[in-house]
Design a protein around this motif. Sequence first.
Motif, PDB file in Angstrom:
ATOM      1  N   TYR A 142       0.860  -1.181   0.000  1.00  0.00           N
ATOM      2  CA  TYR A 142       0.000   0.000   0.000  1.00  0.00           C
ATOM      3  C   TYR A 142       0.897   1.232   0.000  1.00  0.00           C
ATOM      4  CZ  TYR A 142      -3.249   3.433   2.162  1.00  0.00           C
ATOM      5  OH  TYR A 142      -3.994   4.543   2.472  1.00  0.00           O
ATOM      6  N   PHE A 143       0.811   2.043  -1.043  1.00  0.00           N
ATOM      7  CA  PHE A 143       1.708   3.192  -1.150  1.00  0.00           C
ATOM      8  C   PHE A 143       1.002   4.346  -1.852  1.00  0.00           C
ATOM      9  CE2 PHE A 143       2.060   0.807  -5.024  1.00  0.00           C
ATOM     10  CZ  PHE A 143       2.339   1.720  -6.041  1.00  0.00           C
ATOM     11  N   HIS A 144       1.619   5.534  -1.760  1.00  0.00           N
ATOM     12  CA  HIS A 144       1.161   6.706  -2.491  1.00  0.00           C
ATOM     13  C   HIS A 144       1.998   6.875  -3.753  1.00  0.00           C
ATOM     14  CE1 HIS A 144      -0.284   7.838   1.605  1.00  0.00           C
ATOM     15  NE2 HIS A 144      -1.296   8.362   0.924  1.00  0.00           N
ATOM     16  N   THR A 145       1.412   7.553  -4.728  1.00  0.00           N
ATOM     17  CA  THR A 145       2.155   7.803  -5.961  1.00  0.00           C
ATOM     18  C   THR A 145       3.471   8.511  -5.685  1.00  0.00           C
ATOM     19  OG1 THR A 145      -0.059   8.277  -6.849  1.00  0.00           O
ATOM     20  CG2 THR A 145       1.805   8.530  -8.357  1.00  0.00           C
ATOM     21  N   TYR A 146       3.468   9.434  -4.718  1.00  0.00           N
ATOM     22  CA  TYR A 146       4.671  10.238  -4.484  1.00  0.00           C
ATOM     23  C   TYR A 146       5.846   9.426  -3.966  1.00  0.00           C
ATOM     24  CZ  TYR A 146       2.861  10.595   0.349  1.00  0.00           C
ATOM     25  OH  TYR A 146       2.372  10.344   1.616  1.00  0.00           O
ATOM     26  N   LEU A 147       5.638   8.188  -3.558  1.00  0.00           N
ATOM     27  CA  LEU A 147       6.775   7.357  -3.145  1.00  0.00           C
ATOM     28  C   LEU A 147       7.781   7.226  -4.276  1.00  0.00           C
ATOM     29  CD1 LEU A 147       8.116   5.388  -1.091  1.00  0.00           C
ATOM     30  CD2 LEU A 147       6.698   3.578  -2.082  1.00  0.00           C
ATOM     31  N   THR A 148       7.293   7.259  -5.516  1.00  0.00           N
ATOM     32  CA  THR A 148       8.179   7.064  -6.663  1.00  0.00           C
ATOM     33  C   THR A 148       8.913   8.335  -7.071  1.00  0.00           C
ATOM     34  OG1 THR A 148       6.459   7.542  -8.301  1.00  0.00           O
ATOM     35  CG2 THR A 148       6.635   5.276  -7.518  1.00  0.00           C
ATOM     36  N   THR A 149       8.710   9.442  -6.328  1.00  0.00           N
ATOM     37  CA  THR A 149       9.446  10.669  -6.669  1.00  0.00           C
ATOM     38  C   THR A 149      10.864  10.652  -6.114  1.00  0.00           C
ATOM     39  OG1 THR A 149       8.669  11.861  -4.690  1.00  0.00           O
ATOM     40  CG2 THR A 149       7.305  12.004  -6.692  1.00  0.00           C
ATOM     41  N   LYS A 150      11.158   9.777  -5.182  1.00  0.00           N
ATOM     42  CA  LYS A 150      12.481   9.686  -4.566  1.00  0.00           C
ATOM     43  C   LYS A 150      13.138   8.374  -4.974  1.00  0.00           C
ATOM     44  CE  LYS A 150      12.218  13.440  -1.925  1.00  0.00           C
ATOM     45  NZ  LYS A 150      13.145  14.586  -2.085  1.00  0.00           N
ATOM     46  N   LEU A 151      14.421   8.434  -5.281  1.00  0.00           N
ATOM     47  CA  LEU A 151      15.148   7.225  -5.637  1.00  0.00           C
ATOM     48  C   LEU A 151      15.109   6.223  -4.500  1.00  0.00           C
ATOM     49  CD1 LEU A 151      16.933   5.645  -7.589  1.00  0.00           C
ATOM     50  CD2 LEU A 151      18.930   6.830  -6.627  1.00  0.00           C
ATOM     51  N   ALA A 152      15.311   6.703  -3.254  1.00  0.00           N
ATOM     52  CA  ALA A 152      15.262   5.800  -2.101  1.00  0.00           C
ATOM     53  C   ALA A 152      13.875   5.204  -1.948  1.00  0.00           C
ATOM     54  CB  ALA A 152      15.667   6.540  -0.830  1.00  0.00           C
ATOM     55  N   GLY A 153      12.846   6.018  -2.241  1.00  0.00           N
ATOM     56  CA  GLY A 153      11.492   5.501  -2.158  1.00  0.00           C
ATOM     57  C   GLY A 153      11.236   4.429  -3.188  1.00  0.00           C
ATOM     58  N   MET A 154      11.707   4.657  -4.429  1.00  0.00           N
ATOM     59  CA  MET A 154      11.521   3.665  -5.487  1.00  0.00           C
ATOM     60  C   MET A 154      12.252   2.375  -5.158  1.00  0.00           C
ATOM     61  SD  MET A 154       9.877   3.374  -8.368  1.00  0.00           S
ATOM     62  CE  MET A 154       9.539   1.615  -8.263  1.00  0.00           C
ATOM     63  N   LYS A 155      13.457   2.496  -4.621  1.00  0.00           N
ATOM     64  CA  LYS A 155      14.223   1.301  -4.248  1.00  0.00           C
ATOM     65  C   LYS A 155      13.513   0.530  -3.137  1.00  0.00           C
ATOM     66  CE  LYS A 155      18.893   2.708  -5.638  1.00  0.00           C
ATOM     67  NZ  LYS A 155      20.277   3.014  -5.180  1.00  0.00           N
ATOM     68  N   SER A 156      12.936   1.269  -2.185  1.00  0.00           N
ATOM     69  CA  SER A 156      12.227   0.580  -1.102  1.00  0.00           C
ATOM     70  C   SER A 156      11.010  -0.157  -1.647  1.00  0.00           C
ATOM     71  CB  SER A 156      11.815   1.570  -0.010  1.00  0.00           C
ATOM     72  OG  SER A 156      10.764   2.429  -0.448  1.00  0.00           O
ATOM     73  N   LEU A 157      10.326   0.452  -2.618  1.00  0.00           N
ATOM     74  CA  LEU A 157       9.172  -0.201  -3.212  1.00  0.00           C
ATOM     75  C   LEU A 157       9.581  -1.465  -3.956  1.00  0.00           C
ATOM     76  CD1 LEU A 157       6.120  -0.081  -3.693  1.00  0.00           C
ATOM     77  CD2 LEU A 157       6.560   1.342  -5.711  1.00  0.00           C
ATOM     78  N   ASP A 158      10.680  -1.395  -4.700  1.00  0.00           N
ATOM     79  CA  ASP A 158      11.175  -2.587  -5.387  1.00  0.00           C
ATOM     80  C   ASP A 158      11.547  -3.679  -4.390  1.00  0.00           C
ATOM     81  OD1 ASP A 158      10.897  -1.657  -7.994  1.00  0.00           O
ATOM     82  OD2 ASP A 158      12.865  -0.701  -7.999  1.00  0.00           O
ATOM     83  N   LYS A 159      12.136  -3.280  -3.277  1.00  0.00           N
ATOM     84  CA  LYS A 159      12.526  -4.261  -2.257  1.00  0.00           C
ATOM     85  C   LYS A 159      11.289  -4.937  -1.663  1.00  0.00           C
ATOM     86  CE  LYS A 159      15.427  -4.778   1.871  1.00  0.00           C
ATOM     87  NZ  LYS A 159      16.363  -4.080   2.800  1.00  0.00           N
ATOM     88  N   VAL A 160      10.256  -4.159  -1.431  1.00  0.00           N
ATOM     89  CA  VAL A 160       9.029  -4.711  -0.863  1.00  0.00           C
ATOM     90  C   VAL A 160       8.373  -5.669  -1.863  1.00  0.00           C
ATOM     91  CG1 VAL A 160       6.713  -4.150  -0.037  1.00  0.00           C
ATOM     92  CG2 VAL A 160       8.667  -2.757   0.677  1.00  0.00           C
ATOM     93  N   PHE A 161       8.350  -5.290  -3.136  1.00  0.00           N
ATOM     94  CA  PHE A 161       7.805  -6.185  -4.157  1.00  0.00           C
ATOM     95  C   PHE A 161       8.616  -7.481  -4.221  1.00  0.00           C
ATOM     96  CE2 PHE A 161       5.130  -2.854  -6.074  1.00  0.00           C
ATOM     97  CZ  PHE A 161       4.055  -3.601  -6.497  1.00  0.00           C
TER      98      PHE A 161
END
Length: 924
Positions: A736-755
């Motif tokens: 469960y995330f917000h679109t703005y998570l993908t505005t940060k490189l660290a946020g995108m990496k965390s999302l990939d890690k969770v997936f």
Amino acid sequence: MKSLLALLLSMLASFPGAGALAAPAGPAIASPAVAFYYGANPPWNELQAFDLVVVDPDHVPDPKLPALPHTRLAAYVAVGEVQPSRPYASAIPKAWLRGENKDWGSRLIDQSRPEWPRFFTDSIITPLWNSGYRTFFLDTLDSYQLFAKTPAERALQEAGMVAVVDALKQRYPQAKLIFNRGFEILPRTHAQVEAVVAESLFQGYDAGKTRYTTVPEADREWLLGQLQRARDEFHLPVIAIDYVPSAKRELARETARRITALGFIPWVATPDLTTLGVGAIEVMPRRVLVVHSPLRDEYELRLDAPLRFGALPLNHLGYVPDYVDSNHLPAQSLAGRYAGVVVWLTKDTEARERQKLIAWLGRQVEESIPLALIEPPNPLIESSLGKVLGLTVKFPAANTVPVEISQQSALMGFERQPQMTPDNFYSLSIAQGRSLLTLKRGEGQQVAAALMPWGGYVIAPYGVITLPGDSGNRWVIDPFGFLKQALRLPEMPVPDVTTETGRRLFMVHMDGDGFVSRSELPGNQLAGEVVRDRVVNKYPVPMTISVIEAELSPKGLYPGLSSTAEKAAQDIFRAPNVAIASHSYSHPFVWRKANASDGNEGYNLRLPGYRFDLQREIEGSIRYIEDRLAPVGKKVEMFFWTGDCIPGSDALALTRKLGVLNLNGGDTVATRSAPTVSQVEGLGVPREGGFQVYAPNQNENVYTNNWQGPFYGFERVIETFEFTETPRRLKPIDIYFHTYLTTKLAGMKSLDKVFAYAMAQETTPVFVSDYARQVLDFQSMAIARTPSGWRVRGASNLRTLRLPVSMGFPDVQKSQAIAGYRAGPVDSYVHLGNDAAELVLRATESVTPRLLSANAKVESFEATPEGQRWHLVGNVPLKFTLTHAEACRVRAGGHDLTPTRRAANLSYYELKSHVARPLEAICR
């Protein structure tokens, strides 16, 4: 001549949807389950477990509205008497009335009147037939005996009743008739009758003296002779209704067993027939009434301790909490409807209201409704209620002796050990019961928690404590064990929304906040474009994506970015693995205040000239998405709550009216630094407008300190997934995330890690709409004890039962619509193959072939002469495991399958298709 069993099965097979229950593959059914419920607001969730329910049509004017696919409704109709309240009573000529039944306040009707059969058919039966009733329970067939005293008079009355039956069946040949007694006319009418009912075979009720009675042996023998004649000579199923006080549940069970042993269908309840009694089955009440302190408004419940902390353990135990404030307690009996009462007051009540609560709780004790008192205010247990509960309170003189633990149960010290303070000590003793925590201070002794004959209690601060320094809360007492034992909750299979076909549910949903924000990733795309390219197109799993209209619309806040943003949304919504949701028009931050303000208070996005409008927020945003963003024919399925995620009943009612599901809210954020079930919330919150479904866990905003950093913090949601998996599975996996998570490189990496973590688990991927439907099913499913095991009804979307291994294991061959199961060290996850099932248990695991697990839903299941057949429907390429199927020929869609590997008794299969209709194991 038909056997009794054959007759009963024939009767059962005539019920809507009952054919499956009578299938050869199912367990032996001694008799259909019949209930009588004459009260207003019938408990349909529980009554759906029965095959036939007799109701008062004045309370159920439309028998189609309950929409019970496996239950037939019969209308109560009095033939020999009329209550003045009946709509047709005033139309009956006074000359037709022959006196009064003073015990019930009704008038007696002369059956010999030649006009009576037509009046009865036209004025009483026809309106019921037109409303949808096809089965009629004809009562008071022996009332004429109150005024007809000679054989000749009685013969006239009996002939009149025969004429009534003949007229009814001539007008409506398909009508099914059930007699209450009517023994005198059975020789002439039995061919037109479906079943015979009689009251008071073992236990009765004297209405004149208003007292329960044990039926004298002579009376019972006479009645038994009449019932045996109806069964043996006229070949009619017999239903026996007996009357027992609601507090004497065990007597009701024993009476039902005695009736069943005679070959009759039992129903044992209170004489007003407004309580859930015991019949051929016993419905297990799955609701718990939670009494909380009065609140200012409906929004306050969301943050109240009974909901925040109490819902999760009750839900996990299989129960649905109903919340009521202590000033608005129900007057009707809770027997049969509620498994118990939890009293959790966060503040003391006013003296007058406290006295009402004390009296009400006293009545629950009298009716043997289990009570669990969690941190009750001292004035409550110091009152007269203390004597009723067997508690004695004394306040010793002040002293400086430290408080010590003299006895502690394993139920105490769940997440924190008891922290004793002198301020909370007073002498508290129990007359009988089992102490869970006993403290002493000098000569004084305090039983701070105990299991009692009436239930159990725990005083403050030994329920839930608040840690210093804003460090959260912790349970001192084990909430699962305490509630189970205090409320005397039985071992039973319970619906489970964490698992599908033996695998943990996995879902993805996104709130649309920041869709138009620029990403810091290479290319500086809009965040929505990053979601399209690096989430939707990268991860082929079901996900539900939402947008905020005011962010994307050309008439919104960012008209210059609208075309790019709308294009990205259109691309996303075209993806086959994406379902569509709205995240509102203006993203209300605080729903209560936005709804109450003039729209200019900063409680939603600032849109020039816009004043908050609920219709615009929900329906308007849905129409915008469907008109401008969604592919033709693809509809918005869900509405994701915004901001504080505390909508009112009006907002919930609107989503329900529009036919969209709702989601969000609930603060499940347990981690290694906060390893507590007090930070795991329940399934949602009931309101008058509907049920708000909580998200299974929280989004990155919580893990990144309100998006202040660290921006990689979302990876800690993996800790939440792990905490809610062991030692007990409490939640599914939800990215469960917000679109703005993908505005940060660290946020995108965390999302990939969770997936990466989620996709490495053995799961069943589903849309969040599937989960929401399961949560709604959880609120209404019926579980009933049967002579051979357990009955399940209402499992349209929720197809998993969690079964304690201490109860045994499913006997798939003797059960019906049990598609398989997966056994664990503590619980088995049982797969249901239909919305109705019959579960039979055995002591050990079966070695016959079965479906162990799959990453898809079992749409349907049947046992065939050659083996088993499933219809599996998933959202990703199918994977499934069979056990003990080495000698079976396994086919999907008409093609033979070869397992990808075998291990021990397990055979693992993988398909490219998402669907197997059918999947077959041919083992003979």
